[in-house]
Enzyme design. Structure first.
Site, PDB file in Angstrom:
ATOM      1  N   ASP A   1       0.884  -1.166   0.000  1.00  0.00           N
ATOM      2  CA  ASP A   1       0.000   0.000   0.000  1.00  0.00           C
ATOM      3  C   ASP A   1       0.925   1.220   0.000  1.00  0.00           C
ATOM      4  O   ASP A   1       2.118   1.099  -0.198  1.00  0.00           O
ATOM      5  CB  ASP A   1      -0.946  -0.019   1.203  1.00  0.00           C
ATOM      6  CG  ASP A   1      -0.195  -0.087   2.527  1.00  0.00           C
ATOM      7  OD1 ASP A   1       1.029   0.169   2.523  1.00  0.00           O
ATOM      8  OD2 ASP A   1      -0.815  -0.398   3.561  1.00  0.00           O
TER       9      ASP A   1
ATOM     10  N   CYS B   1       4.424   1.521   2.091  1.00  0.00           N
ATOM     11  CA  CYS B   1       5.422   0.442   2.059  1.00  0.00           C
ATOM     12  C   CYS B   1       6.847   0.921   2.343  1.00  0.00           C
ATOM     13  O   CYS B   1       7.623   0.188   2.950  1.00  0.00           O
ATOM     14  CB  CYS B   1       5.310  -0.386   0.796  1.00  0.00           C
ATOM     15  SG  CYS B   1       5.967   0.393  -0.654  1.00  0.00           S
TER      16      CYS B   1
ATOM     17  N   HIS C   1       7.671   0.614  -4.823  1.00  0.00           N
ATOM     18  CA  HIS C   1       7.406  -0.443  -3.858  1.00  0.00           C
ATOM     19  C   HIS C   1       8.725  -0.992  -3.319  1.00  0.00           C
ATOM     20  O   HIS C   1       9.675  -1.176  -4.075  1.00  0.00           O
ATOM     21  CB  HIS C   1       6.607  -1.577  -4.505  1.00  0.00           C
ATOM     22  CG  HIS C   1       6.308  -2.663  -3.522  1.00  0.00           C
ATOM     23  ND1 HIS C   1       5.359  -2.509  -2.533  1.00  0.00           N
ATOM     24  CD2 HIS C   1       6.892  -3.867  -3.305  1.00  0.00           C
ATOM     25  CE1 HIS C   1       5.349  -3.596  -1.774  1.00  0.00           C
ATOM     26  NE2 HIS C   1       6.274  -4.433  -2.211  1.00  0.00           N
TER      27      HIS C   1
END
Length: 275
Positions: free
Chosen positions: A49, A52, A262
């Site tokens: 999400d 991260c 990410h």
């Protein structure tokens, strides 16, 4: 419950599963993972999400913590929200996690609770001697959504506090790190209020951390964040340090990213590796 940081998996096995094709991108990723596998045996996936970067950094910091950082020990640490709100009224617009319509005056109490929780968790995990028990304590914490997200609010607030300090230092003619100029050179964050309003308030909701905010996070925690940026394999940005001229006594945490959005975490060092 949802586990925020999944159990470890062999790095090369993970890579083979994720990057099968023969495209230039897949080949580069495989090379990148091979390089990481020289240093680390396993990878743990971090829930993707918009928290991260905070999640991966905090998880790594806690899982190797052996003492409470000095900034967490200071007497006035939990007074930060009150002290800052007394000088900067606009902090009342801080976007607390999914709690709309709260009354004025509650915000400093709530952030104070988050900061106290951060200190308490950091202290209790750093006092655990055995590596297996320490890991179990971290896993348990990152399964508890209420606590986990409260810790991210604490980190975001520390980032704001750090940004205010840097901004004031620069205005008063003191030396500041280069990233601080870049942070406040953006149209959307030319001062700490804008940084809060346009960036920090959105982290975890509609956006993650941008590159320049990784520097801010590193300064807020007084940690060096070392990132393997896999898509930059074979360039001099493959391993990027935030900050790039770290203080010698700052501990180091290591993350992996395929795209600067990410972050996952490498675990189980193959041999003692020194920065």
């Amino acid at each position: 419950y949802k586990l925020s940081v999944s159990p470890e998996m062999d790095i090369m096995e993970y890579c083979r599963k994720e990057w099968r094709g023969n495209t230039p991108a897949a080949k580069r990723m495989r090379k990148g993972y091979e390089a990481v596998a020289q240093k680390f045996a396993s990878i743990r996936r971090v829930r993707g999400d918009n928290y991260c970067a905070l999640r991966a950094t905090l998880f790594q910091a806690l899982s190797q913590a052996t003492q409470l950082p000095s900034w967490l020990q200071s007497e006035d640490f939990t007074m930060l929200p009150e002290n800052l709100l007394s000088k900067y009224d606009w902090i009342k617009q801080w976007q607390l996690k999914q709690k709309l319509g709260r009354k004025m005056g509650e915000i400093s109490d709530e952030i104070k609770e988050y900061l106290m929780l951060l200190r308490k968790k950091w202290k209790s995990i750093s006092e655990i001697k055995g590596p297996i028990e320490k890991q179990e304590a971290c896993d348990k914490l990152f399964k508890n959504e209420e606590e986990e997200y409260s810790l991210y609010e604490a980190l975001k607030f520390l980032m704001l506090k750090t940004a205010i300090d840097l901004y004031n230092d620069d205005k008063n003619g003191r030396r500041v790190p280069v990233f601080s100029w870049l942070l406040f050179a953006r149209d959307t964050s030319s001062n700490p209020y804008q940084l809060m309003h346009n960036h920090l308030n959105h982290i975890g909701h509609s956006g993650g951390l941008e590159q320049v905010e990784m520097f801010l996070l590193a300064y807020a925690l007084q940690y060096t964040i070392q990132v393997y940026r896999l898509y930059k394999y074979s360039t001099d940005e493959f391993i990027t340090l935030y900050p790039n001229d770290p203080e010698e006594d700052w501990p180091v945490v290591t993350l992996i990213t395929e795209d600067d959005r990410h972050y996952n975490i490498p675990v189980r060092m193959c041999q003692e590796t020194v920065l």
